[in-house]
Scaffold this motif. Structure first.
Motif, PDB file in Angstrom:
ATOM      1  N   GLY A  46      26.482  12.440 -27.368  1.00 29.64           N
ATOM      2  CA  GLY A  46      27.078  13.357 -26.403  1.00 29.64           C
ATOM      3  C   GLY A  46      26.470  13.306 -25.023  1.00 29.64           C
ATOM      4  N   ALA A  47      25.680  12.294 -24.712  1.00 33.12           N
ATOM      5  CA  ALA A  47      25.059  12.194 -23.394  1.00 33.12           C
ATOM      6  C   ALA A  47      26.101  11.832 -22.343  1.00 33.12           C
ATOM      7  CB  ALA A  47      23.936  11.149 -23.416  1.00 33.12           C
ATOM      8  N   ASN A  48      26.026  12.503 -21.190  1.00 33.18           N
ATOM      9  CA  ASN A  48      26.928  12.154 -20.096  1.00 33.18           C
ATOM     10  C   ASN A  48      26.334  11.011 -19.268  1.00 33.18           C
ATOM     11  OD1 ASN A  48      24.960  13.310 -18.398  1.00 33.18           O
ATOM     12  ND2 ASN A  48      25.953  15.330 -18.521  1.00 33.18           N
ATOM     13  N   GLY A  49      27.033  10.645 -18.186  1.00 30.83           N
ATOM     14  CA  GLY A  49      26.592   9.506 -17.396  1.00 30.83           C
ATOM     15  C   GLY A  49      25.211   9.692 -16.797  1.00 30.83           C
ATOM     16  N   TRP A  50      24.951  10.864 -16.206  1.00 29.68           N
ATOM     17  CA  TRP A  50      23.649  11.110 -15.592  1.00 29.68           C
ATOM     18  C   TRP A  50      22.532  11.106 -16.628  1.00 29.68           C
ATOM     19  CZ3 TRP A  50      20.218  10.725 -12.184  1.00 29.68           C
ATOM     20  CH2 TRP A  50      19.090  11.533 -12.159  1.00 29.68           C
ATOM     21  N   GLN A  51      22.803  11.688 -17.797  1.00 31.90           N
ATOM     22  CA  GLN A  51      21.778  11.716 -18.849  1.00 31.90           C
ATOM     23  C   GLN A  51      21.446  10.318 -19.341  1.00 31.90           C
ATOM     24  OE1 GLN A  51      23.789  14.389 -21.533  1.00 31.90           O
ATOM     25  NE2 GLN A  51      22.646  16.193 -20.810  1.00 31.90           N
ATOM     26  N   LYS A  52      22.454   9.447 -19.436  1.00 31.75           N
ATOM     27  CA  LYS A  52      22.184   8.066 -19.848  1.00 31.75           C
ATOM     28  C   LYS A  52      21.332   7.346 -18.808  1.00 31.75           C
ATOM     29  CE  LYS A  52      26.554   7.176 -20.556  1.00 31.75           C
ATOM     30  NZ  LYS A  52      27.811   6.444 -20.852  1.00 31.75           N
ATOM     31  N   ILE A  53      21.632   7.596 -17.528  1.00 34.07           N
ATOM     32  CA  ILE A  53      20.842   6.961 -16.464  1.00 34.07           C
ATOM     33  C   ILE A  53      19.411   7.503 -16.469  1.00 34.07           C
ATOM     34  CG2 ILE A  53      20.602   6.738 -13.963  1.00 34.07           C
ATOM     35  CD1 ILE A  53      23.657   6.744 -13.796  1.00 34.07           C
ATOM     36  N   ARG A  54      19.277   8.811 -16.587  1.00 36.63           N
ATOM     37  CA  ARG A  54      17.956   9.431 -16.511  1.00 36.63           C
ATOM     38  C   ARG A  54      17.083   9.085 -17.709  1.00 36.63           C
ATOM     39  NH1 ARG A  54      18.277  15.588 -17.453  1.00 36.63           N
ATOM     40  NH2 ARG A  54      18.597  14.725 -19.542  1.00 36.63           N
ATOM     41  N   ASP A  55      17.660   9.096 -18.909  1.00 36.57           N
ATOM     42  CA  ASP A  55      16.856   8.941 -20.121  1.00 36.57           C
ATOM     43  C   ASP A  55      16.700   7.499 -20.583  1.00 36.57           C
ATOM     44  OD1 ASP A  55      16.659  11.703 -20.156  1.00 36.57           O
ATOM     45  OD2 ASP A  55      18.399  11.963 -21.459  1.00 36.57           O
ATOM     46  N   HIS A  56      17.588   6.614 -20.145  1.00 38.50           N
ATOM     47  CA  HIS A  56      17.543   5.248 -20.678  1.00 38.50           C
ATOM     48  C   HIS A  56      17.494   4.174 -19.584  1.00 38.50           C
ATOM     49  CE1 HIS A  56      18.303   6.851 -24.673  1.00 38.50           C
ATOM     50  NE2 HIS A  56      19.313   7.558 -24.177  1.00 38.50           N
ATOM     51  N   VAL A  57      18.375   4.296 -18.587  1.00 37.41           N
ATOM     52  CA  VAL A  57      18.453   3.237 -17.571  1.00 37.41           C
ATOM     53  C   VAL A  57      17.207   3.235 -16.685  1.00 37.41           C
ATOM     54  CG1 VAL A  57      19.726   2.393 -15.576  1.00 37.41           C
ATOM     55  CG2 VAL A  57      20.963   3.212 -17.590  1.00 37.41           C
ATOM     56  N   LEU A  58      16.860   4.383 -16.120  1.00 39.24           N
ATOM     57  CA  LEU A  58      15.705   4.435 -15.216  1.00 39.24           C
ATOM     58  C   LEU A  58      14.387   4.094 -15.910  1.00 39.24           C
ATOM     59  CD1 LEU A  58      16.555   7.497 -12.928  1.00 39.24           C
ATOM     60  CD2 LEU A  58      16.829   5.053 -12.468  1.00 39.24           C
ATOM     61  N   PRO A  59      14.124   4.610 -17.126  1.00 39.81           N
ATOM     62  CA  PRO A  59      12.887   4.172 -17.805  1.00 39.81           C
ATOM     63  C   PRO A  59      12.859   2.671 -18.061  1.00 39.81           C
ATOM     64  CG  PRO A  59      13.713   6.176 -18.805  1.00 39.81           C
ATOM     65  CD  PRO A  59      14.770   5.725 -17.847  1.00 39.81           C
ATOM     66  N   HIS A  60      14.025   2.087 -18.330  1.00 42.79           N
ATOM     67  CA  HIS A  60      14.068   0.641 -18.541  1.00 42.79           C
ATOM     68  C   HIS A  60      13.778  -0.114 -17.243  1.00 42.79           C
ATOM     69  CE1 HIS A  60      15.332  -3.109 -20.466  1.00 42.79           C
ATOM     70  NE2 HIS A  60      16.024  -3.366 -19.360  1.00 42.79           N
ATOM     71  N   LEU A  61      14.221   0.443 -16.111  1.00 44.52           N
ATOM     72  CA  LEU A  61      14.019  -0.207 -14.817  1.00 44.52           C
ATOM     73  C   LEU A  61      12.645   0.058 -14.220  1.00 44.52           C
ATOM     74  CD1 LEU A  61      17.402   0.361 -12.923  1.00 44.52           C
ATOM     75  CD2 LEU A  61      16.515  -1.794 -13.837  1.00 44.52           C
ATOM     76  N   LEU A  62      11.904   1.005 -14.763  1.00 45.22           N
ATOM     77  CA  LEU A  62      10.658   1.442 -14.131  1.00 45.22           C
ATOM     78  C   LEU A  62       9.676   0.301 -13.852  1.00 45.22           C
ATOM     79  CD1 LEU A  62       9.144   3.826 -13.008  1.00 45.22           C
ATOM     80  CD2 LEU A  62       8.195   4.247 -15.294  1.00 45.22           C
TER      81      LEU A  62
END
Length: 294
Positions: A197-213
């Motif tokens: 149930g994650a929305n777009g911002w939650q996917k970016i915040r919880d998965h995309v940004l940590p992966h890009l860190l």
């Protein structure tokens, strides 16, 4: 290191030898010559005598150098902040585009400014932001302003213009770096987040940004060190009204060394720029490593 280890990895040492020679000839030797020259009184035919710290005293006694240091730090901060964070947006957008031909076309479009010389970029911006250019014409037509904005002759616009031009030039290159990192993200992770149930911002915040860190930290260091040597964009915008706002340490060094032919003072200013860059690089590296441990 034993001779056996050297013989075992001889091919690797042989492959790295040209790189070491390049750095010694074109980086370390000129750097050493610059440091040596900063303690000399330089003439037309080279150094003519040791003057100790007199060149450094002349550098720090000049009011222009302190303003140049402030300008360098302000421009570096703006270029680094926007140059690191802004490309994340087009990188994520490119990663979500499905048709490969459309994705490749957009990659080419946003990457093109990185290939242009600064002369062309300044020319494009001057035509766009001139008093009769597209931006002023649109603002006048919509009634936002009553008089054209003198972007290239206004001190208050000088620093934002240098920052914006630099970020605009590099945003495509940095976005492709982030895109390459995003392609290594397991899509199953995003699919699982959608199921939860994650929305777009939650996917970016919880998965995309940590992966890009990890990549963001590398880009941060590279962008920061590059921005401390800002020269081309600021120099091409330099005029009597904007000089106090965008004269950087690199420009100050050029003016004293090439225009005034005071190579000793120019070398001292270059060493000051090197010292400032190394200090900030060490602090930034410590900050990045400390953040990693945290």
């Amino acid at each position: 290191m034993t001779m056996a280890a050297i013989r075992r990895h001889f091919v690797l040492y042989l492959l790295i030898a040209p790189i070491l020679v390049y750095f010694c000839v074109f980086v370390f030797y000129p750097m050493g010559q610059g440091i040596y020259l900063s303690f000399q009184k330089a003439g037309l035919l080279g150094p003519v005598g040791f003057v100790g710290l007199d060149n450094y005293a002349k550098v720090f006694s000049s009011p222009n150098v302190w303003q140049a240091i402030v300008n360098t730090l302000i421009l570096a901060a703006g270029i680094t902040a926007f140059g690191v964070l802004l490309p994340i947006i087009p990188a994520i957008a490119l990663a979500e585009i499905v048709p490969d031909w459309f994705k490749r076309a957009l990659q080419t479009i946003i990457y093109t400014p990185y290939l242009l010389s600064w002369v062309i970029i300044i020319g494009v911006w001057m035509n766009t932001l001139s008093p009769i250019g597209l931006v002023n014409s649109a603002l006048l037509w919509f009634g936002v302003i009553e008089q054209p904005i003198m972007f290239f002759a206004s001190p208050e616009w000088a620093r934002p213009m240098v920052i914006a031009q630099t970020v605009w030039k590099d945003v495509g290159f940095t976005a492709l770096i982030y895109l390459a990192a995003l392609l290594s993200l397991n899509p199953d992770i995003i699919d699982a987040a959608e199921i939860d149930g994650a929305n777009g911002w939650q996917k970016i915040r919880d998965h995309v940004l940590p992966h890009l860190l990890p990549v963001i930290k590398v880009v941060f260091l590279i962008t920061l060190l590059g921005s401390l040597r800002t020269f081309d964009s600021a120099f091409l915008m330099l005029n009597g009204r904007t000089a106090d706002q965008i004269r950087t340490l690199a420009i100050f060094t050029y003016e004293r060394g090439i225009l005034a032919f005071d190579l000793g003072v120019a070398s001292a200013a270059g060493v000051v720029l090197l010292a400032v860059s190394l200090l900030i690089a060490v602090l930034a590296r410590f900050f990045v490593r400390d953040g990693t441990r945290g």
